[in-house]
Scaffold this motif. Structure first.
Motif, PDB file in Angstrom:
ATOM      1  N   TYR A   1     -59.400 -42.714  -2.080  1.00  0.00           N
ATOM      2  CA  TYR A   1     -58.800 -41.592  -2.790  1.00  0.00           C
ATOM      3  C   TYR A   1     -57.312 -41.842  -2.990  1.00  0.00           C
TER       4      TYR A   1
ATOM      5  N   ARG B   1     -61.349 -31.227  -3.524  1.00  0.00           N
ATOM      6  CA  ARG B   1     -60.394 -32.068  -2.818  1.00  0.00           C
ATOM      7  C   ARG B   1     -58.951 -31.610  -3.080  1.00  0.00           C
TER       8      ARG B   1
ATOM      9  N   VAL C   1     -65.549 -34.943   2.832  1.00  0.00           N
ATOM     10  CA  VAL C   1     -65.257 -33.513   2.940  1.00  0.00           C
ATOM     11  C   VAL C   1     -65.673 -33.032   4.329  1.00  0.00           C
TER      12      VAL C   1
ATOM     13  N   ARG D   1     -63.409 -33.314  -7.813  1.00  0.00           N
ATOM     14  CA  ARG D   1     -62.030 -33.425  -7.323  1.00  0.00           C
ATOM     15  C   ARG D   1     -61.359 -32.076  -7.105  1.00  0.00           C
TER      16      ARG D   1
ATOM     17  N   CYS E   1     -68.427 -38.471   0.961  1.00  0.00           N
ATOM     18  CA  CYS E   1     -67.319 -37.892   0.186  1.00  0.00           C
ATOM     19  C   CYS E   1     -66.118 -37.523   1.043  1.00  0.00           C
TER      20      CYS E   1
ATOM     21  N   LEU F   1     -58.747 -37.743   5.752  1.00  0.00           N
ATOM     22  CA  LEU F   1     -59.582 -37.451   4.593  1.00  0.00           C
ATOM     23  C   LEU F   1     -59.822 -38.678   3.726  1.00  0.00           C
TER      24      LEU F   1
ATOM     25  N   ALA G   1     -56.231 -36.591  -5.266  1.00  0.00           N
ATOM     26  CA  ALA G   1     -57.564 -36.013  -5.460  1.00  0.00           C
ATOM     27  C   ALA G   1     -58.476 -36.926  -6.259  1.00  0.00           C
TER      28      ALA G   1
END
Length: 211
Positions: free
Chosen positions: A114, A142, A47, A139, A45, A8, A117
């Motif tokens: 990152y 996340r 995700v 966030r 991002c 991630l 978060a």
């Protein structure tokens, strides 16, 4: 995958893009190929689409097609991005002096990363990307992903321990009835382990064992 949480993070190496699966005459024809190319995650991002779903993602033109129509179906100009990032990015134009980092041309981790978060930026380019796409304001999603991933990883450790204990026990039992009971328990524990592994893959975009 050495550490599921690493999946991630922004990559530390530039991504070597695979060969053009086309040519195709329209950008959406590349979507499934881009999903595989970028491991089901938004390039901006990070995700994964396991939460938002495949329809929550689209094809992003790094150099906007409105300004560069000749690159509208150029494989090298297309990225897999969530619809939120795609909307915020819009037709924003990168230049050599002021660019939005992308994983094929830049080492993303040199520009931003990152910390849990929270997003931390290291260059003006990374700061521009984080501000443009409102990464810090997003966030909560996340936080949810990291929390859920932690729970599933702990559950996986427990299930592996249960499986080892059951397999050790079945080696010494003599009763056919108890052996049958243990075989069912082993099967059910294995199935639950597979379910947990699928959830981890949805949260990271990558299988636990890719090699």
């Amino acid at each position: 995958m050495s550490d599921p949480f690493d999946a991630l993070l922004f990559p530390r190496k530039r991504h070597l893009r695979g060969p053009d699966p086309g040519p195709f005459s329209y950008p959406q024809a590349y979507k499934a190929h881009l999903r595989g190319e970028f491991l089901s995650k938004c390039v901006y991002c990070r995700v994964p689409d396991g939460l938002k779903g495949y329809e929550g993602f689209g094809v992003d033109h790094y150099l906007p097609a409105s300004r560069f129509p000749a690159l509208a179906v150029a494989w090298s100009n297309l990225f897999y991005a969530c619809n939120v990032c795609n909307t915020w990015k819009s037709d924003c134009l990168s230049t050599p002096e002021r660019f939005l980092p992308n994983p094929c041309e830049h080492r993303m981790a040199d520009h931003l990363q990152y910390r849990g978060a929270e997003v931390e930026t290291f260059t003006a380019h990374g700061e521009w990307l984080a501000d443009l796409l409102h990464l810090d304001e997003r966030r909560r999603l996340r936080e949810f992903i990291l929390s859920a991933l932690g729970r599933f990883l702990r559950a996986r450790i427990e299930l592996l321990g249960d499986l080892v204990a059951l397999e050790d026990r079945i080696e010494i039992v003599r009763s056919a009835e108890e052996r049958s009971f243990l075989e069912i328990a082993i099967q059910e524990t294995g199935q639950e382990l597979e379910r947990v592994d699928r959830q981890i893959e949805l949260l990271t975009g990558e299988p636990l064992f890719s090699g």
